[in-house]
Design an enzyme around this catalytic site. Structure first.
Site, short mmCIF file in Angstrom:
data_model
loop_
_atom_site.label_atom_id
_atom_site.label_comp_id
_atom_site.label_asym_id
_atom_site.label_seq_id
_atom_site.Cartn_x
_atom_site.Cartn_y
_atom_site.Cartn_z
N ASN A 45 0.86 -1.19 0.00
CA ASN A 45 0.00 0.00 0.00
C ASN A 45 0.88 1.23 0.00
OD1 ASN A 45 0.37 1.28 2.80
ND2 ASN A 45 0.13 -0.90 3.22
N LYS A 47 1.55 1.01 16.57
CA LYS A 47 2.13 2.21 15.95
C LYS A 47 1.02 3.19 15.63
CE LYS A 47 3.93 2.31 11.59
NZ LYS A 47 4.86 1.77 10.58
N LYS A 91 0.08 7.30 13.90
CA LYS A 91 0.52 8.42 13.06
C LYS A 91 0.70 9.67 13.91
CE LYS A 91 0.47 5.88 9.55
NZ LYS A 91 1.73 5.52 8.89
N ASP A 118 4.88 7.46 13.72
CA ASP A 118 5.22 7.52 12.29
C ASP A 118 4.82 8.88 11.71
OD1 ASP A 118 5.72 7.06 9.62
OD2 ASP A 118 4.39 5.32 9.44
N GLU A 166 9.51 7.08 13.41
CA GLU A 166 9.57 6.60 12.02
C GLU A 166 9.42 7.72 10.99
OE1 GLU A 166 7.26 3.09 11.26
OE2 GLU A 166 6.66 3.75 9.27
N GLU A 213 10.74 2.80 4.08
CA GLU A 213 9.60 2.26 3.31
C GLU A 213 9.45 2.94 1.96
OE1 GLU A 213 6.46 3.63 6.26
OE2 GLU A 213 5.47 4.23 4.41
N ASP A 266 10.35 -2.21 1.83
CA ASP A 266 9.19 -3.07 1.57
C ASP A 266 9.45 -3.82 0.27
OD1 ASP A 266 6.74 -4.13 0.71
OD2 ASP A 266 5.57 -2.43 1.43
N HIS A 274 8.00 -2.74 5.88
CA HIS A 274 6.71 -2.03 5.76
C HIS A 274 5.73 -2.91 4.97
CE1 HIS A 274 4.18 0.45 2.96
NE2 HIS A 274 3.95 1.18 4.03
N GLU A 304 5.55 -5.66 9.90
CA GLU A 304 4.41 -4.80 10.20
C GLU A 304 3.10 -5.57 10.04
OE1 GLU A 304 4.31 -1.22 7.77
OE2 GLU A 304 2.93 -0.28 9.18
O1 LIG Z 1 0.40 5.42 6.18
C1 LIG Z 1 1.16 4.81 5.40
O2 LIG Z 1 1.49 5.27 4.31
C2 LIG Z 1 1.71 3.48 5.81
C3 LIG Z 1 2.94 3.62 6.62
O3 LIG Z 1 3.60 4.63 6.70
C4 LIG Z 1 3.38 2.47 7.41
O4 LIG Z 1 2.73 1.44 7.35
O5 LIG Z 1 4.39 2.60 8.10
MG LIG Z 2 5.46 4.30 7.83
#
Ligand SMILES: O=C([O-])CC(=O)C(=O)O
Ligand SMILES: [Mg+2]
Length: 386
Positions: free
Chosen positions: A53, A180, A182, A211, A237, A263, A290, A320, A339
């Site tokens: 993704n 984890k 955001k 992250d 991250e 990633e 990834d 990732h 992950e």
């Molecule tokens: O939100 C995303 O793009 C996914 C991401 O960074 C992760 O899985 O570490």
């Molecule tokens: Mg990430």
């Protein structure tokens, strides 16, 4: 063994979650099936792949360049000494007439096909991919389980602290011990409240990673790092633009606890630039390349060799993407874990239905190949193109 057909579809994985950099309202993934003439239990072997993704489906590149190159290669030129399809030879055929550098998104298109080829080869050999990898590349050694963590904690319209806490409780209830979330999408003071709210649920800093998705400049990354330093978080991250190696090196002199990134580095050469110039520390930092996004496992094997040559252990790698492909790699090549997305990116996130997470670790099914057939929601998508 010959490839007799290759099909691809574009599958939506849209949702209204957002990280600090993008929302996922238009997200798509390519799914491919590589049909072969090898027969197992009276049925042709079909390998499947998809592109993780964060990057969109690669229908154009697949259709214009990479599928035709594989389909038009002389079948014998793609075989190994055992007469099986050789992923490295397929890789060379796909990358014919491609210049070095500027990896762009062709690495995603190649990664999808590479995943399907490995799935087919392992199925033809009637072994799980992790076992094939352990036997071929790791002296027969594999881990019994992989450490996994639940990635989530996205920004979501109307989601407050209580909603964030409920999400994290749900992950702990599923058997995860590390989560984890955001950060970087709202002002620092607000993110600190979010982090404290999650720490109340998980109990200890080492059970939480944050992250930024590459949003900060160096000054902001240092300021944020100072604000979270004493939480003892598992890792910090993608604090910076993924290709700004010098900024990482500068941050690493200011932020002593673990950093994680990688990633959005899509080739062995980019991965190597991070190792050479990013100032990361092999005793603590985490590398998240990834394989699905970065030219597949053929390239990931090169990346692992590069890391070893630079004194890094594969145990520093926690890919990732939350997919079963990377999970097989993590177990078969003894990486640091993988992950997992228990709640987002369905049906691509998550592992085999019959392999529960216990104490933050998950085992793999003994099914041949990558194990997609043991994940009902994903298999429902894949079987349509078989
Ligand atoms: O939100 C995303 O793009 C996914 C991401 O960074 C992760 O899985 O570490
Ligand atoms: Mg990430």
């Amino acid at each position: 063994m010959r490839i007799v057909a290759i099909r691809d579809i574009v599958s939506p994985i849209r949702s209204n979650i957002a990280n600090a950099y993008i929302d996922f309202s238009q997200m798509t993934a390519s799914v491919v099936a590589v049909v072969t003439d090898a027969m197992v239990d009276g049925k042709p072997v079909v390998g499947f792949g998809f592109n993780s993704n964060g990057r969109y489906a690669q229908h154009g590149l697949l259709g214009e360049r990479f599928i035709p190159r594989l389909s038009q290669a002389k079948p014998d030129s793609l075989l190994d000494g055992e007469g099986l399809i050789d992923p490295a030879r397929c890789w060379a055929a796909m990358m014919a007439n491609e210049k070095p550098g500027g990896h762009g998104e062709r690495s995603v298109a190649v990664g999808v096909l590479d995943m399907a080829i490995w799935d087919a080869v392992a199925k033809a050999k009637r072994v799980p991919l992790w076992k094939l990898l352990a036997d071929r590349y790791n002296g027969g050694q594999a881990d019994e389980k992989a450490w996994v963590y639940a990635a989530g904690g996205y920004y979501y319209p109307g989601k407050g602290l209580a909603g964030l806490q409920d999400e994290m409780k749900h992950y702990l209830g599923l058997g995860y011990s590390c989560v984890k979330m955001k950060v970087g999408g709202v002002p620092l003071a607000e993110d600190l409240k979010r982090i404290e709210a999650v720490l109340e649920i998980v109990g200890a800093g080492e059970r939480l990673a944050v992250d930024v998705n590459g949003k900060f400049d160096l000054t902001t990354a240092i300021e944020f790092g100072r604000a979270i330093r004493d939480f003892g978080l598992r890792w910090y991250e993608e604090p910076l633009d993924p290709l700004d190696y010098l900024a990482h090196a500068a941050l690493a002199t200011e932020y002593a606890p673990p950093l994680a990134t990688g990633e959005n580095l899509f080739s062995m050469q980019d991965a190597r630039n991070l190792i050479r110039h990013g100032g990361l520390r092999p005793d603590r930092d985490i590398l998240q390349y990834d394989p699905a996004l970065s030219y597949g496992l053929v390239e990931y094997l090169r990346t692992i060799e590069m890391l070893k040559a630079h004194g890094w252990s594969p145990r520093r790698c926690v890919p990732h993407g939350g997919h079963q492909f990377a999970l097989n790699i993590a177990v078969g090549l003894q990486c640091g874990g993988n992950e997992s997305y228990p709640q987002v990116f369905a049906p691509f996130g998550g592992f085999a239905d019959d392999c529960a997470v216990v104490d933050g670790r998950v085992s793999l099914p003994d099914a041949p190949g990558i194990g997609f057939e043991r994940k009902a929601d994903l298999w429902a998508v894949m079987k349509e193109i078989a």
